[in-house]
Design a protein around this motif. Structure first.
Motif, mmCIF file in Angstrom:
data_model
loop_
_atom_site.group_PDB
_atom_site.id
_atom_site.type_symbol
_atom_site.label_atom_id
_atom_site.label_comp_id
_atom_site.label_asym_id
_atom_site.label_seq_id
_atom_site.Cartn_x
_atom_site.Cartn_y
_atom_site.Cartn_z
ATOM 1 N N VAL A 92 3.833 -13.649 6.835
ATOM 2 C CA VAL A 92 3.031 -13.716 5.620
ATOM 3 C C VAL A 92 1.840 -12.756 5.679
ATOM 4 C CG1 VAL A 92 2.397 -15.444 3.896
ATOM 5 C CG2 VAL A 92 3.396 -16.165 6.064
ATOM 6 N N SER A 93 1.527 -12.295 6.878
ATOM 7 C CA SER A 93 0.332 -11.467 7.056
ATOM 8 C C SER A 93 0.343 -10.192 6.221
ATOM 9 C CB SER A 93 0.161 -11.115 8.529
ATOM 10 O OG SER A 93 1.336 -10.487 8.993
ATOM 11 N N SER A 94 1.541 -9.636 6.011
ATOM 12 C CA SER A 94 1.619 -8.373 5.289
ATOM 13 C C SER A 94 1.873 -8.563 3.792
ATOM 14 C CB SER A 94 2.734 -7.517 5.878
ATOM 15 O OG SER A 94 3.950 -8.213 5.753
ATOM 16 N N ALA A 95 1.872 -9.794 3.344
ATOM 17 C CA ALA A 95 2.208 -10.062 1.944
ATOM 18 C C ALA A 95 1.198 -9.435 0.987
ATOM 19 C CB ALA A 95 2.282 -11.562 1.706
ATOM 20 N N LEU A 96 1.713 -8.803 -0.044
ATOM 21 C CA LEU A 96 0.846 -8.166 -1.044
ATOM 22 C C LEU A 96 0.384 -9.191 -2.078
ATOM 23 C CD1 LEU A 96 2.976 -4.973 -1.749
ATOM 24 C CD2 LEU A 96 0.743 -5.016 -0.620
ATOM 25 N N LEU A 97 -0.791 -8.933 -2.617
ATOM 26 C CA LEU A 97 -1.281 -9.768 -3.699
ATOM 27 C C LEU A 97 -0.551 -9.372 -4.986
ATOM 28 C CD1 LEU A 97 -5.128 -9.634 -3.019
ATOM 29 C CD2 LEU A 97 -3.467 -11.346 -2.257
ATOM 30 N N TYR A 98 -0.467 -10.322 -5.897
ATOM 31 C CA TYR A 98 0.215 -10.049 -7.159
ATOM 32 C C TYR A 98 -0.386 -8.835 -7.866
ATOM 33 C CZ TYR A 98 1.808 -10.669 -11.985
ATOM 34 O OH TYR A 98 2.332 -10.458 -13.238
ATOM 35 N N LYS A 99 -1.715 -8.751 -7.863
ATOM 36 C CA LYS A 99 -2.352 -7.634 -8.582
ATOM 37 C C LYS A 99 -2.063 -6.280 -7.934
ATOM 38 C CE LYS A 99 -6.993 -8.117 -6.479
ATOM 39 N NZ LYS A 99 -6.971 -6.889 -5.650
ATOM 40 N N ASP A 100 -1.728 -6.296 -6.625
ATOM 41 C CA ASP A 100 -1.406 -5.041 -5.935
ATOM 42 C C ASP A 100 0.095 -4.805 -5.841
ATOM 43 O OD1 ASP A 100 -4.104 -4.617 -5.402
ATOM 44 O OD2 ASP A 100 -4.010 -5.847 -3.589
ATOM 45 N N CYS A 101 0.866 -5.727 -6.391
ATOM 46 C CA CYS A 101 2.321 -5.628 -6.238
ATOM 47 C C CYS A 101 2.981 -5.534 -7.610
ATOM 48 C CB CYS A 101 2.808 -6.828 -5.417
ATOM 49 S SG CYS A 101 4.533 -6.720 -4.935
ATOM 50 N N CYS A 102 3.427 -6.627 -8.146
ATOM 51 C CA CYS A 102 4.204 -6.582 -9.386
ATOM 52 C C CYS A 102 3.385 -6.584 -10.684
ATOM 53 C CB CYS A 102 5.197 -7.742 -9.412
ATOM 54 S SG CYS A 102 6.470 -7.594 -8.128
ATOM 55 N N GLN A 103 2.144 -7.027 -10.617
ATOM 56 C CA GLN A 103 1.367 -7.134 -11.865
ATOM 57 C C GLN A 103 1.248 -5.819 -12.656
ATOM 58 O OE1 GLN A 103 -2.641 -8.796 -11.656
ATOM 59 N NE2 GLN A 103 -2.504 -9.367 -13.819
ATOM 60 N N PRO A 104 0.947 -4.682 -11.993
ATOM 61 C CA PRO A 104 0.822 -3.444 -12.785
ATOM 62 C C PRO A 104 2.101 -3.107 -13.553
ATOM 63 C CG PRO A 104 -0.004 -3.122 -10.548
ATOM 64 C CD PRO A 104 0.657 -4.473 -10.578
ATOM 65 N N TYR A 105 3.249 -3.431 -12.976
ATOM 66 C CA TYR A 105 4.525 -3.153 -13.650
ATOM 67 C C TYR A 105 4.697 -4.094 -14.842
ATOM 68 C CZ TYR A 105 5.427 -0.603 -9.347
ATOM 69 O OH TYR A 105 5.337 0.265 -8.301
#
Ligand code: ZN
Ligand code: ZN
Length: 191
Positions: free
Chosen positions: A19-32
């Motif tokens: 889980v340590s490398s998990a991206l935040l929603y705003k840095d991952c799928c949200q912009p798309y």
């Protein structure tokens, strides 16, 4: 304001505990997601998935966050009118999503196709004789994607090829993706 989870849904996998490398929603799928939802306002600086895996991830997150519009808009344009957005929405809502695992990404199949093998996990609420605990199950699928170039502005985007949509296209007709190739030599090989 709708509240969103911190960790992007596509980063959660019951199979791995990293889980340590998990991206935040705003840095991952949200912009798309935001990009496609505000497309009518400004088309110039949209962010679109640059690979089938990225598109797959954003679609999974869109199911978890119940954004049926995103699911429709990332399906091949020729199939969009045949989708039942209300059915997509209820299915997304009713499913108790539990994570995503990308098993394999085959980024280049022929000129314009890609496939992603994945497991989308969900909690089953079926009662078993031994236990009432929720058990985690998976939709294990191999999805096909096609890269389409908009001839008007040379804009290239990936789209999901939905195998469940009944298309009235014969094998010898021009492909539904607009490539100019025959259907059977193009998307017909994957759906
Ligand atoms: Zn994500
Ligand atoms: Zn095609």
């Amino acid at each position: 304001m709708q509240s969103y989870p911190d960790t992007c849904p596509c980063q959660i996998s019951p199979a791995s505990q990293s889980v340590s490398s998990a991206l935040l929603y705003k840095d991952c799928c949200q912009p798309y997601h935001d990009s496609l939802c505000h497309e009518e306002v400004d088309q110039s600086d949209g962010i679109y998935a640059d690979s089938a895996e990225r598109l797959m991830r954003t679609r999974y997150s869109a199911f978890v966050l119940v954004k049926p519009e995103y699911i429709v808009k990332t399906t091949l344009p020729a199939q969009q009118n045949l989708l039942d957005i209300n059915a997509i929405e209820s299915w997304a809502k009713e499913t108790d999503w539990a994570g995503l695992e990308i098993v394999e990404h085959m980024p280049k199949l022929g000129k314009r196709h890609a496939q992603v093998e994945f497991k989308a996990y969900f909690k089953s609420h079926e009662e078993t004789t031994s236990s009432l605990e929720k058990n985690i199950q998976a939709h294990h699928e191999l999805s096909a994607f096609v890269k389409v170039t908009n001839k008007a502005n040379n804009d290239t985007r990936w789209y999901f090829l939905d195998p469940t949509v009944a298309m009235t296209v014969s094998q010898k007709q021009p492909c539904i993706c607009g490539s100019g190739d025959k259907f059977k030599r193009c998307c017909g090989m994957y759906i």
